[in-house]
Write a protein that holds these residues in place. Structure first.
Motif, PDB file in Angstrom:
ATOM      1  N   GLN A  19       0.825  -1.202   0.000  1.00 30.72           N
ATOM      2  CA  GLN A  19       0.000   0.000   0.000  1.00 30.72           C
ATOM      3  C   GLN A  19       0.863   1.257   0.000  1.00 30.72           C
ATOM      4  O   GLN A  19       0.591   2.214  -0.726  1.00 30.72           O
ATOM      5  CB  GLN A  19      -0.933   0.012   1.205  1.00 30.72           C
ATOM      6  CG  GLN A  19      -2.014  -1.026   1.128  1.00 30.72           C
ATOM      7  CD  GLN A  19      -2.824  -1.096   2.408  1.00 30.72           C
ATOM      8  OE1 GLN A  19      -2.415  -0.622   3.455  1.00 30.72           O
ATOM      9  NE2 GLN A  19      -3.991  -1.709   2.321  1.00 30.72           N
ATOM     10  N   VAL A  20       1.911   1.238   0.807  1.00 39.35           N
ATOM     11  CA  VAL A  20       2.813   2.387   0.884  1.00 39.35           C
ATOM     12  C   VAL A  20       3.523   2.588  -0.451  1.00 39.35           C
ATOM     13  O   VAL A  20       3.610   3.704  -0.957  1.00 39.35           O
ATOM     14  CB  VAL A  20       3.839   2.204   2.028  1.00 39.35           C
ATOM     15  CG1 VAL A  20       4.962   3.216   1.937  1.00 39.35           C
ATOM     16  CG2 VAL A  20       3.138   2.305   3.368  1.00 39.35           C
ATOM     17  N   ALA A  21       4.012   1.507  -1.041  1.00 37.32           N
ATOM     18  CA  ALA A  21       4.724   1.602  -2.317  1.00 37.32           C
ATOM     19  C   ALA A  21       3.812   2.174  -3.398  1.00 37.32           C
ATOM     20  O   ALA A  21       4.237   3.016  -4.192  1.00 37.32           O
ATOM     21  CB  ALA A  21       5.264   0.239  -2.722  1.00 37.32           C
ATOM     22  N   LEU A  22       2.554   1.736  -3.430  1.00 34.95           N
ATOM     23  CA  LEU A  22       1.608   2.262  -4.416  1.00 34.95           C
ATOM     24  C   LEU A  22       1.336   3.748  -4.200  1.00 34.95           C
ATOM     25  O   LEU A  22       1.280   4.531  -5.147  1.00 34.95           O
ATOM     26  CB  LEU A  22       0.292   1.479  -4.368  1.00 34.95           C
ATOM     27  CG  LEU A  22       0.345   0.058  -4.907  1.00 34.95           C
ATOM     28  CD1 LEU A  22      -0.960  -0.675  -4.609  1.00 34.95           C
ATOM     29  CD2 LEU A  22       0.623   0.062  -6.402  1.00 34.95           C
ATOM     30  N   LEU A  63      10.803   2.027  -5.584  1.00 36.33           N
ATOM     31  CA  LEU A  63      10.704   0.994  -4.556  1.00 36.33           C
ATOM     32  C   LEU A  63      11.800   1.073  -3.499  1.00 36.33           C
ATOM     33  O   LEU A  63      11.524   0.873  -2.315  1.00 36.33           O
ATOM     34  CB  LEU A  63      10.728  -0.395  -5.189  1.00 36.33           C
ATOM     35  CG  LEU A  63       9.415  -0.863  -5.796  1.00 36.33           C
ATOM     36  CD1 LEU A  63       9.589  -2.210  -6.482  1.00 36.33           C
ATOM     37  CD2 LEU A  63       8.335  -0.952  -4.739  1.00 36.33           C
ATOM     38  N   GLN A  64      13.033   1.372  -3.907  1.00 39.60           N
ATOM     39  CA  GLN A  64      14.119   1.406  -2.922  1.00 39.60           C
ATOM     40  C   GLN A  64      13.895   2.514  -1.897  1.00 39.60           C
ATOM     41  O   GLN A  64      14.029   2.286  -0.697  1.00 39.60           O
ATOM     42  CB  GLN A  64      15.469   1.582  -3.612  1.00 39.60           C
ATOM     43  CG  GLN A  64      15.928   0.336  -4.334  1.00 39.60           C
ATOM     44  CD  GLN A  64      17.289   0.514  -4.972  1.00 39.60           C
ATOM     45  OE1 GLN A  64      17.701   1.626  -5.284  1.00 39.60           O
ATOM     46  NE2 GLN A  64      17.997  -0.589  -5.154  1.00 39.60           N
ATOM     47  N   LEU A  65      13.535   3.690  -2.364  1.00 39.40           N
ATOM     48  CA  LEU A  65      13.266   4.786  -1.431  1.00 39.40           C
ATOM     49  C   LEU A  65      12.001   4.493  -0.625  1.00 39.40           C
ATOM     50  O   LEU A  65      11.931   4.784   0.573  1.00 39.40           O
ATOM     51  CB  LEU A  65      13.144   6.116  -2.173  1.00 39.40           C
ATOM     52  CG  LEU A  65      12.946   7.358  -1.320  1.00 39.40           C
ATOM     53  CD1 LEU A  65      14.023   7.472  -0.234  1.00 39.40           C
ATOM     54  CD2 LEU A  65      12.940   8.600  -2.185  1.00 39.40           C
ATOM     55  N   ALA A  66      11.009   3.879  -1.253  1.00 43.44           N
ATOM     56  CA  ALA A  66       9.778   3.509  -0.543  1.00 43.44           C
ATOM     57  C   ALA A  66      10.087   2.556   0.603  1.00 43.44           C
ATOM     58  O   ALA A  66       9.514   2.669   1.689  1.00 43.44           O
ATOM     59  CB  ALA A  66       8.773   2.888  -1.510  1.00 43.44           C
ATOM     60  N   LYS A  90      12.893   2.391   2.318  1.00 41.89           N
ATOM     61  CA  LYS A  90      13.534   3.160   3.386  1.00 41.89           C
ATOM     62  C   LYS A  90      12.509   3.969   4.171  1.00 41.89           C
ATOM     63  O   LYS A  90      12.555   4.033   5.400  1.00 41.89           O
ATOM     64  CB  LYS A  90      14.606   4.076   2.803  1.00 41.89           C
ATOM     65  CG  LYS A  90      15.814   3.328   2.304  1.00 41.89           C
ATOM     66  CD  LYS A  90      16.849   4.272   1.733  1.00 41.89           C
ATOM     67  CE  LYS A  90      18.030   3.480   1.195  1.00 41.89           C
ATOM     68  NZ  LYS A  90      19.036   4.333   0.577  1.00 41.89           N
ATOM     69  N   ILE A  91      11.578   4.565   3.450  1.00 43.66           N
ATOM     70  CA  ILE A  91      10.521   5.343   4.117  1.00 43.66           C
ATOM     71  C   ILE A  91       9.671   4.421   4.979  1.00 43.66           C
ATOM     72  O   ILE A  91       9.351   4.736   6.127  1.00 43.66           O
ATOM     73  CB  ILE A  91       9.667   6.099   3.072  1.00 43.66           C
ATOM     74  CG1 ILE A  91      10.521   7.182   2.402  1.00 43.66           C
ATOM     75  CG2 ILE A  91       8.423   6.694   3.718  1.00 43.66           C
ATOM     76  CD1 ILE A  91       9.878   7.811   1.191  1.00 43.66           C
ATOM     77  N   TYR A  92       9.325   3.252   4.443  1.00 43.77           N
ATOM     78  CA  TYR A  92       8.508   2.302   5.193  1.00 43.77           C
ATOM     79  C   TYR A  92       9.241   1.801   6.435  1.00 43.77           C
ATOM     80  O   TYR A  92       8.641   1.628   7.496  1.00 43.77           O
ATOM     81  CB  TYR A  92       8.095   1.126   4.307  1.00 43.77           C
ATOM     82  CG  TYR A  92       7.119   0.207   4.991  1.00 43.77           C
ATOM     83  CD1 TYR A  92       5.787   0.579   5.142  1.00 43.77           C
ATOM     84  CD2 TYR A  92       7.516  -1.020   5.495  1.00 43.77           C
ATOM     85  CE1 TYR A  92       4.882  -0.254   5.785  1.00 43.77           C
ATOM     86  CE2 TYR A  92       6.613  -1.858   6.133  1.00 43.77           C
ATOM     87  CZ  TYR A  92       5.305  -1.467   6.274  1.00 43.77           C
ATOM     88  OH  TYR A  92       4.409  -2.290   6.919  1.00 43.77           O
ATOM     89  N   GLN A  93      10.545   1.594   6.322  1.00 36.71           N
ATOM     90  CA  GLN A  93      11.332   1.154   7.480  1.00 36.71           C
ATOM     91  C   GLN A  93      11.314   2.220   8.573  1.00 36.71           C
ATOM     92  O   GLN A  93      11.324   1.900   9.759  1.00 36.71           O
ATOM     93  CB  GLN A  93      12.762   0.847   7.066  1.00 36.71           C
ATOM     94  CG  GLN A  93      12.887  -0.449   6.296  1.00 36.71           C
ATOM     95  CD  GLN A  93      14.272  -0.655   5.697  1.00 36.71           C
ATOM     96  OE1 GLN A  93      15.112   0.227   5.724  1.00 36.71           O
ATOM     97  NE2 GLN A  93      14.496  -1.840   5.153  1.00 36.71           N
ATOM     98  N   ALA A  94      11.269   3.477   8.184  1.00 34.80           N
ATOM     99  CA  ALA A  94      11.262   4.567   9.163  1.00 34.80           C
ATOM    100  C   ALA A  94       9.917   4.695   9.874  1.00 34.80           C
ATOM    101  O   ALA A  94       9.870   4.898  11.085  1.00 34.80           O
ATOM    102  CB  ALA A  94      11.617   5.886   8.474  1.00 34.80           C
ATOM    103  N   PHE A  95       8.817   4.574   9.133  1.00 33.66           N
ATOM    104  CA  PHE A  95       7.495   4.842   9.706  1.00 33.66           C
ATOM    105  C   PHE A  95       6.620   3.603   9.866  1.00 33.66           C
ATOM    106  O   PHE A  95       5.573   3.671  10.511  1.00 33.66           O
ATOM    107  CB  PHE A  95       6.745   5.869   8.850  1.00 33.66           C
ATOM    108  CG  PHE A  95       7.388   7.211   8.801  1.00 33.66           C
ATOM    109  CD1 PHE A  95       7.394   8.043   9.906  1.00 33.66           C
ATOM    110  CD2 PHE A  95       8.013   7.650   7.643  1.00 33.66           C
ATOM    111  CE1 PHE A  95       7.988   9.299   9.858  1.00 33.66           C
ATOM    112  CE2 PHE A  95       8.614   8.897   7.584  1.00 33.66           C
ATOM    113  CZ  PHE A  95       8.600   9.717   8.690  1.00 33.66           C
ATOM    114  N   GLU A  96       6.973   2.495   9.220  1.00 34.85           N
ATOM    115  CA  GLU A  96       6.213   1.246   9.234  1.00 34.85           C
ATOM    116  C   GLU A  96       4.739   1.480   8.932  1.00 34.85           C
ATOM    117  O   GLU A  96       4.423   2.166   7.967  1.00 34.85           O
ATOM    118  CB  GLU A  96       6.445   0.499  10.542  1.00 34.85           C
ATOM    119  CG  GLU A  96       7.885   0.057  10.688  1.00 34.85           C
ATOM    120  CD  GLU A  96       8.178  -0.659  11.978  1.00 34.85           C
ATOM    121  OE1 GLU A  96       7.361  -0.590  12.913  1.00 34.85           O
ATOM    122  OE2 GLU A  96       9.242  -1.299  12.033  1.00 34.85           O
TER     123      GLU A  96
END
Length: 107
Positions: A52-55, A64-67, A69-75
């Protein structure tokens, strides 16, 4: 692989949706202990959340790579944090006299 086949044979092709909607869905699958069930549920939630975050981030041209990293920060809070940042930016721009950015809030 055997476990996955058991799950699909028991729950059908919509197994992922069923498991995400109903935590007890895996109770129908024979041969799964509680640890396996919990791990499967957690993995599905994590992967579903990232998809969902990637979309959502793809709408802003974020790959995707930056997504990741962002997801790892905010989950699981990623989408919520993005919306807060988005609204904050729009409101600041409005205060500065830009009228166009307010349209973004409606999207």
């Amino acid at each position: 692989m055997k476990r996955l086949l058991k799950i699909v044979n028991t729950l059908g092709l919509s197994a992922v949706d069923q498991i995400l909607r109903d935590e007890q869905a895996l109770d129908q699958v024979p041969g799964l202990n509680e640890e396996m069930k919990n791990r499967l549920r957690e993995d599905l939630r994590t992967n579903q959340g990232f998809e969902q975050v990637a979309l959502e981030l793809a709408k802003y041209g974020i790959g995707l790579q930056l997504a990741q990293k962002i997801y790892q920060a905010f989950e699981e809070e990623t989408i919520k944090q993005l919306m807060i940042i988005h609204m904050h930016l729009c409101l600041k721009l409005r205060v500065l006299g830009f009228k166009g950015p307010m349209k973004w809030l409606k999207n």
